[in-house]
Design a protein around this motif. Structure first.
Motif, PDB file in Angstrom:
ATOM      1  N   LEU A 122      20.633  52.778  60.726  1.00  0.00           N
ATOM      2  CA  LEU A 122      20.102  51.665  59.948  1.00  0.00           C
ATOM      3  C   LEU A 122      19.905  52.047  58.489  1.00  0.00           C
ATOM      4  O   LEU A 122      20.087  51.230  57.588  1.00  0.00           O
ATOM      5  CB  LEU A 122      18.799  51.177  60.573  1.00  0.00           C
ATOM      6  N   LYS A 123      19.544  53.299  58.227  1.00  0.00           N
ATOM      7  CA  LYS A 123      19.424  53.738  56.834  1.00  0.00           C
ATOM      8  C   LYS A 123      20.795  53.724  56.153  1.00  0.00           C
ATOM      9  O   LYS A 123      20.937  53.258  55.019  1.00  0.00           O
ATOM     10  CB  LYS A 123      18.815  55.136  56.778  1.00  0.00           C
ATOM     11  N   GLU A 124      21.807  54.256  56.854  1.00  0.00           N
ATOM     12  CA  GLU A 124      23.151  54.255  56.288  1.00  0.00           C
ATOM     13  C   GLU A 124      23.694  52.845  56.124  1.00  0.00           C
ATOM     14  O   GLU A 124      24.474  52.565  55.216  1.00  0.00           O
ATOM     15  CB  GLU A 124      24.085  55.065  57.188  1.00  0.00           C
ATOM     16  N   SER A 125      23.245  51.936  57.003  1.00  0.00           N
ATOM     17  CA  SER A 125      23.786  50.571  56.984  1.00  0.00           C
ATOM     18  C   SER A 125      23.365  49.789  55.749  1.00  0.00           C
ATOM     19  O   SER A 125      23.956  48.752  55.452  1.00  0.00           O
ATOM     20  CB  SER A 125      23.337  49.811  58.231  1.00  0.00           C
ATOM     21  N   LEU A 126      22.351  50.265  55.026  1.00  0.00           N
ATOM     22  CA  LEU A 126      21.893  49.530  53.846  1.00  0.00           C
ATOM     23  C   LEU A 126      22.959  49.450  52.763  1.00  0.00           C
ATOM     24  O   LEU A 126      22.840  48.670  51.825  1.00  0.00           O
ATOM     25  CB  LEU A 126      20.611  50.173  53.295  1.00  0.00           C
ATOM     26  N   GLU A 127      23.998  50.269  52.889  1.00  0.00           N
ATOM     27  CA  GLU A 127      25.111  50.163  51.943  1.00  0.00           C
ATOM     28  C   GLU A 127      25.936  48.898  52.178  1.00  0.00           C
ATOM     29  O   GLU A 127      26.585  48.400  51.264  1.00  0.00           O
ATOM     30  CB  GLU A 127      26.010  51.399  52.055  1.00  0.00           C
ATOM     31  N   GLU A 128      25.931  48.381  53.404  1.00  0.00           N
ATOM     32  CA  GLU A 128      26.712  47.172  53.678  1.00  0.00           C
ATOM     33  C   GLU A 128      25.922  46.073  54.376  1.00  0.00           C
ATOM     34  O   GLU A 128      26.416  44.953  54.505  1.00  0.00           O
ATOM     35  CB  GLU A 128      27.938  47.509  54.517  1.00  0.00           C
ATOM     36  N   PHE A 129      24.707  46.366  54.845  1.00  0.00           N
ATOM     37  CA  PHE A 129      23.850  45.347  55.448  1.00  0.00           C
ATOM     38  C   PHE A 129      22.652  45.088  54.534  1.00  0.00           C
ATOM     39  O   PHE A 129      22.269  45.937  53.734  1.00  0.00           O
ATOM     40  CB  PHE A 129      23.318  45.793  56.813  1.00  0.00           C
TER      41      PHE A 129
ATOM     42  N   GLU B 277      29.566  50.553  63.690  1.00  0.00           N
ATOM     43  CA  GLU B 277      30.665  49.644  64.005  1.00  0.00           C
ATOM     44  C   GLU B 277      30.216  48.546  64.964  1.00  0.00           C
ATOM     45  O   GLU B 277      30.629  47.391  64.837  1.00  0.00           O
ATOM     46  CB  GLU B 277      31.825  50.435  64.619  1.00  0.00           C
ATOM     47  N   ALA B 278      29.356  48.888  65.916  1.00  0.00           N
ATOM     48  CA  ALA B 278      28.855  47.885  66.861  1.00  0.00           C
ATOM     49  C   ALA B 278      28.054  46.809  66.131  1.00  0.00           C
ATOM     50  O   ALA B 278      28.202  45.613  66.408  1.00  0.00           O
ATOM     51  CB  ALA B 278      27.992  48.549  67.933  1.00  0.00           C
ATOM     52  N   CYS B 279      27.207  47.225  65.188  1.00  0.00           N
ATOM     53  CA  CYS B 279      26.404  46.252  64.422  1.00  0.00           C
ATOM     54  C   CYS B 279      27.306  45.374  63.550  1.00  0.00           C
ATOM     55  O   CYS B 279      27.126  44.154  63.478  1.00  0.00           O
ATOM     56  CB  CYS B 279      25.395  46.982  63.543  1.00  0.00           C
ATOM     57  N   ARG B 280      28.248  46.008  62.861  1.00  0.00           N
ATOM     58  CA  ARG B 280      29.160  45.266  61.989  1.00  0.00           C
ATOM     59  C   ARG B 280      29.937  44.211  62.778  1.00  0.00           C
ATOM     60  O   ARG B 280      30.054  43.053  62.365  1.00  0.00           O
ATOM     61  CB  ARG B 280      30.121  46.246  61.324  1.00  0.00           C
ATOM     62  N   LYS B 281      30.440  44.607  63.933  1.00  0.00           N
ATOM     63  CA  LYS B 281      31.236  43.694  64.762  1.00  0.00           C
ATOM     64  C   LYS B 281      30.397  42.515  65.252  1.00  0.00           C
ATOM     65  O   LYS B 281      30.840  41.361  65.212  1.00  0.00           O
ATOM     66  CB  LYS B 281      31.813  44.468  65.946  1.00  0.00           C
ATOM     67  N   LEU B 282      29.161  42.791  65.694  1.00  0.00           N
ATOM     68  CA  LEU B 282      28.327  41.719  66.232  1.00  0.00           C
ATOM     69  C   LEU B 282      27.925  40.728  65.132  1.00  0.00           C
ATOM     70  O   LEU B 282      27.916  39.515  65.353  1.00  0.00           O
ATOM     71  CB  LEU B 282      27.082  42.304  66.894  1.00  0.00           C
ATOM     72  N   LEU B 283      27.580  41.230  63.949  1.00  0.00           N
ATOM     73  CA  LEU B 283      27.196  40.331  62.855  1.00  0.00           C
ATOM     74  C   LEU B 283      28.355  39.404  62.484  1.00  0.00           C
ATOM     75  O   LEU B 283      28.153  38.217  62.225  1.00  0.00           O
ATOM     76  CB  LEU B 283      26.758  41.150  61.639  1.00  0.00           C
ATOM     77  N   ARG B 284      29.568  39.938  62.443  1.00  0.00           N
ATOM     78  CA  ARG B 284      30.723  39.093  62.119  1.00  0.00           C
ATOM     79  C   ARG B 284      31.001  38.079  63.228  1.00  0.00           C
ATOM     80  O   ARG B 284      31.349  36.932  62.960  1.00  0.00           O
ATOM     81  CB  ARG B 284      31.951  39.965  61.871  1.00  0.00           C
ATOM     82  N   GLU B 285      30.835  38.498  64.475  1.00  0.00           N
ATOM     83  CA  GLU B 285      31.128  37.596  65.593  1.00  0.00           C
ATOM     84  C   GLU B 285      30.110  36.465  65.700  1.00  0.00           C
ATOM     85  O   GLU B 285      30.480  35.323  65.970  1.00  0.00           O
ATOM     86  CB  GLU B 285      31.166  38.387  66.901  1.00  0.00           C
ATOM     87  N   ARG B 286      28.846  36.770  65.488  1.00  0.00           N
ATOM     88  CA  ARG B 286      27.816  35.731  65.622  1.00  0.00           C
ATOM     89  C   ARG B 286      27.687  34.889  64.355  1.00  0.00           C
ATOM     90  O   ARG B 286      27.281  33.722  64.429  1.00  0.00           O
ATOM     91  CB  ARG B 286      26.459  36.347  65.988  1.00  0.00           C
ATOM     92  N   GLY B 287      27.986  35.467  63.189  1.00  0.00           N
ATOM     93  CA  GLY B 287      28.042  34.677  61.963  1.00  0.00           C
ATOM     94  C   GLY B 287      26.701  34.223  61.425  1.00  0.00           C
ATOM     95  O   GLY B 287      26.645  33.242  60.681  1.00  0.00           O
ATOM     96  N   ASP B 288      25.621  34.902  61.766  1.00  0.00           N
ATOM     97  CA  ASP B 288      24.287  34.550  61.295  1.00  0.00           C
ATOM     98  C   ASP B 288      23.453  35.820  61.185  1.00  0.00           C
ATOM     99  O   ASP B 288      23.698  36.794  61.918  1.00  0.00           O
ATOM    100  CB  ASP B 288      23.592  33.602  62.289  1.00  0.00           C
ATOM    101  N   PRO B 289      22.444  35.846  60.303  1.00  0.00           N
ATOM    102  CA  PRO B 289      21.510  36.983  60.299  1.00  0.00           C
ATOM    103  C   PRO B 289      20.848  37.135  61.668  1.00  0.00           C
ATOM    104  O   PRO B 289      20.551  36.141  62.333  1.00  0.00           O
ATOM    105  CB  PRO B 289      20.491  36.596  59.219  1.00  0.00           C
ATOM    106  N   LEU B 290      20.624  38.377  62.083  1.00  0.00           N
ATOM    107  CA  LEU B 290      20.162  38.649  63.439  1.00  0.00           C
ATOM    108  C   LEU B 290      18.878  39.455  63.460  1.00  0.00           C
ATOM    109  O   LEU B 290      18.636  40.305  62.599  1.00  0.00           O
ATOM    110  CB  LEU B 290      21.239  39.424  64.219  1.00  0.00           C
ATOM    111  N   LEU B 291      18.069  39.209  64.476  1.00  0.00           N
ATOM    112  CA  LEU B 291      16.923  40.061  64.773  1.00  0.00           C
ATOM    113  C   LEU B 291      17.416  41.457  65.172  1.00  0.00           C
ATOM    114  O   LEU B 291      18.536  41.635  65.661  1.00  0.00           O
ATOM    115  CB  LEU B 291      16.114  39.476  65.934  1.00  0.00           C
TER     116      LEU B 291
END
Length: 782
Positions: free
Chosen positions: A540-547, A485-499
């Motif tokens: 990060l492995k689980e996140s590949l379903e949505e990231f 949830e923390a990763c999902r929220k930050l990606l939406r807030e910053r609006g760009d691919p992130l390191l």
């Protein structure tokens, strides 16, 4: 209080004073990244250290301590905490277990007047040595002859081949014939070198200052002395011996030792190699030691002059002491500190080895004992670092008031170092209150580097003991859900691919907020670092379903074994693009109309982007330069040129001259201002004063299939280059959709030429067009 404590007091400090002296702090809580304002002067050995910026230290002292309160820097690298604390009316103490750090901080805090430095270095240079002055004796070690006029000259350096073990070139400037550069050595140069005894009295004198025969560290000391050529070792030992003989007990001794320390660094075989390794490169420069000494002297002289021109009276050097954390804990009162602020030592064994060498060289064998634990054969890994940091934090926590904080400032820190600091804090009952981050370089330019530097600001506070944790499997499940949830929220807030650094920081922050890290410390038989790393990996492995992981070109990475750290991360089902950079650009332009001064606007912009919404490195500064003008103190918004009608007229005339059908007006597609047509080929031009990446994506989506060129002010190109460098998906989309840029100034210059063809025009297309670069591009116009 200990015998040395009264000397460090810069404001009134009462033993056992009430903790309720002041209920309100001087400044508001810091909720955003505070960038460094930089500095003009160079700090000795700065490439090994990570000095804290004065403006950052000042803000944290103001926010997290009271006037009269006590501030500690337990790992000082400079005197910045002392200086800023005194300016803010606080008491301060700076300490370090390393004698070299203490020497640098003390010597730079209170440099003698320039005329005293001049007198001391002149006295040193005039000191007798084998029938000549020391200056002449050392200079003659580098005497050679000019290859052109054969007159005698003094070399500034010799270039060595490591495999041959000899110099192959010499560098000098001849005062007789003006010949300058690097030239082959001759037999006389090798004869001069052969006269220097490699294992002379000077060598054994220095080796014994590091370790006695049979003593632990003797073999290491011998290997470290190999970092110097025989000539430079001889010259440096003679310099240091003469300083010790002439100035022992003198107030200026520390200044001369600091000059020598700079020489020890710049005159070794590794000069220019940074701090990555101790093995000399295949080729290296042997610097003229006396020239290096003069450069170091001038550097400190300039620092002294600037310090005195500022008009500030420096605090006493007794405020900086050589103490370990254990020594500080036994000397200071419990709960006496309001703030601990420091740049923690890096995990850098080569630098500790050099510190051991230089400490023994300058200060004697007794002072080298503190480095022995760092130099033993065992590996210094991150687990060792975390254990040591936790022990230090545990001792410091006992010195903190209940509302006190520990703040770590990392200007060139790494992800692993920041992580271990947070985990060590959790182990000793400290909760992460603030975590702010800014990579040191744009994301795509550093993506493939194994080691990337970022600026971190970490603040930790005392907390209640954690509740009894759930079972390890349940806690692991909670941590993975929280991390996702923390990763999902930050990606939406910053609006760009992130390191990965950004996602890593978001996860640590969320785990700390939900007290999950401290609960994990109570799991029996479980390593906190290993447990946290496993949950992050599984997340990060689980996140590949949505990231999706991307490479530096914006392509999706299909390699399942790809390193998480070498990818940019983005959402599979991404919302309409709203990059953080667009918001930063808009806010900065608004503030330029309301706030005067470059630094004031910069500070305001950063304050409006809290948490992990820190603007990308260099972005705010680039926006300020792109839209502003004036002196730094009166920086203001630059009024845009009224160029639309001019650009339309130039495009119409130029298009017709090049054989296109050119028009403007109602028949144009949406967003376009001018069109060129030739058969099946068409070109659409947009004239814009500013271009947001969100608008750009919309134009590309809605625009017809054609070659699109956006005309922009010249000063906007650098900003757009920076923005697109950090946005590989948008950059890729522009390339695939055949969009590019032309600067107003370049269009004017081409239109003003008497003879123009399509080849001339293609030279001005791009944010860095061929006319500005030697790199050729593919033909744009057939």
């Amino acid at each position: 209080m200990s015998r040395w404590q009264p000397l460090i007091i810069t404001q009134r400090w009462l033993k056992g004073a009430s903790r309720d002296i002041l209920k309100t702090r001087s400044g508001a809580m810091i909720d955003h990244f505070i960038p460094s304002q930089g500095r003009e002067e160079e700090i000795p050995l700065e490439r090994y250290l990570d000095p804290m910026p004065g403006n950052v230290v000042s803000r944290y002292i103001e926010a997290y301590s009271h006037p009269g309160g006590m501030v500690l820097d337990p790992f000082c690298q400079t005197a910045v905490v002392i200086e800023e604390a005194v300016r803010k009316g606080r008491s301060a103490l700076a300490a370090h277990f390393s004698p070299l750090n203490v020497l640098i901080a003390r010597a730079t805090l209170r440099l003698p007047p320039p005329e005293e430095i001049d007198a001391a270095t002149t006295r040193l240079g005039d000191a007798p040595k084998l029938g000549a002055s020391l200056r002449e004796h050392i200079t003659q070690l580098y005497a050679t002859s000019c290859h052109r006029c054969r007159n005698p000259v003094v070399a500034d350096h010799f270039a060595w081949d490591r495999e041959r073990g000899l110099p192959v070139e010499k560098g000098y400037r001849c005062p007789h014939c003006e010949a300058q550069g690097d030239f082959p050595v001759d037999e006389s140069d090798l004869e001069t070198l052969a006269k220097i005894e490699e294992r002379g009295v000077h060598y054994w004198y220095l080796l014994d200052r590091l370790a006695s025969p049979g003593e632990e560290g003797r073999e290491l000391a011998q290997s470290l002395l190999e970092l110097y050529t025989p000539r430079n070792l001889y010259a440096l030992v003679n310099l240091s011996m003469k300083v010790e003989a002439l100035f022992s007990g003198s107030p200026i001794l520390e200044t001369l030792q600091l000059i020598l320390l700079i020489c020890l660094d710049t005159c070794r075989k590794l000069e220019g190699e940074g701090r990555a390794r101790l093995r000399p490169p295949r080729s290296f420069r042997e610097r003229n030691v006396w020239h290096a000494f003069e450069e170091a002297y001038l550097q400190l002289r300039a620092l002294s002059s600037k310090s005195r021109l500022s008009g500030n009276v420096p605090p006493p050097t007794e405020a900086i002491v050589k103490r370990s954390i254990r020594g500080l804990a036994s000397s200071l009162e419990r709960e006496s500190l309001e703030l601990v602020i420091t740049a923690p030592p890096p995990l850098d064994r080569p630098f500790w080895a050099l510190s051991y060498l230089w400490t023994g060289w300058l200060l004697g064998k007794e002072e080298t004992a503190v480095f022995k634990p760092f130099l033993r054969p065992r590996s210094l890994d991150w687990s060792w670092y975390q254990r040591g940091t936790a022990a230090a934090m545990r001792a410091l926590t006992r010195l903190l008031r209940p509302e006190g904080r520990i703040v770590f400032i990392l200007e060139r820190g790494g992800l692993r170092q920041a992580e271990r600091l947070v985990l060590a804090g959790a182990e000793v009952g400290l909760q992460l209150e603030g975590l702010f981050l800014q990579p040191c370089e744009p994301s795509t330019s550093v993506l493939l580097r194994k080691e990337r530097a970022s600026s971190y600001r970490l603040s930790l506070v005392k907390n209640r003991p954690p509740k009894k944790p759930p079972s390890a499997p349940r806690l692991a499940s909670r941590m993975r859900r929280s991390a996702l949830e923390a990763c999902r929220k930050l990606l939406r807030e910053r609006g760009d691919p992130l390191l990965f650094e950004w996602l890593h920081a978001a996860i640590l922050k969320r785990w700390s907020e939900e007290d999950l890290l401290r609960q994990a410390t109570l799991l029996e038989g479980v390593s906190l670092a290993q447990f946290a790393a496993e949950q992050m990996e599984e997340t990060l492995k689980e996140s590949l379903e949505e990231f999706i992981p991307l490479d530096e070109r914006g392509e999706i990475r299909e390699d399942e074994k790809a390193d998480w750290n070498s990818s940019l991360w983005w959402l599979k089902e991404a919302p309409p693009p709203s990059p953080l950079g667009d918001r930063v650009e808009k806010v900065t332009c608004q503030l330029l109309q309301e706030v005067k001064g470059f630094q004031k606007v910069r500070e305001e912009v950063y304050s409006l982007f809290p948490g992990l919404l820190t603007p990308d490195p260099g972005l705010v500064e680039e926006v300020l330069h792109s839209y502003g003008q004036g002196s730094p103190e009166a920086w203001r918004l630059r009024l845009p040129e009224a160029v639309r009608e001019e650009m339309i007229a130039l495009l119409l005339r130029l298009g017709e001259h090049l054989g296109f059908q050119a028009w403007a007006g109602a028949r144009l597609p949406r967003h376009a201002d001018v069109a060129w047509q030739e058969g099946e080929t068409s070109y659409l031009f947009l004239i814009r004063q500013k271009v947001s990446l969100r608008d750009l994506c919309r134009w590309v989506e809605e625009g017809p299939k054609a070659r699109h060129l956006i005309l922009i002010p010249d000063e906007r190109a650098s900003l757009l280059r920076l923005r697109l460098e950090s946005s590989p998906l948008i950059r890729k989309r522009l390339t695939e959709s055949d969009w590019d840029f032309i600067k107003f100034g370049h269009l004017r210059s081409v239109a003003a030429q008497e003879e123009v063809d399509r080849h001339d025009l293609k030279k001005i297309v791009g944010l860095l067009p061929p006319i500005e670069s030697a790199e050729a591009q593919l033909p744009l116009f057939p």
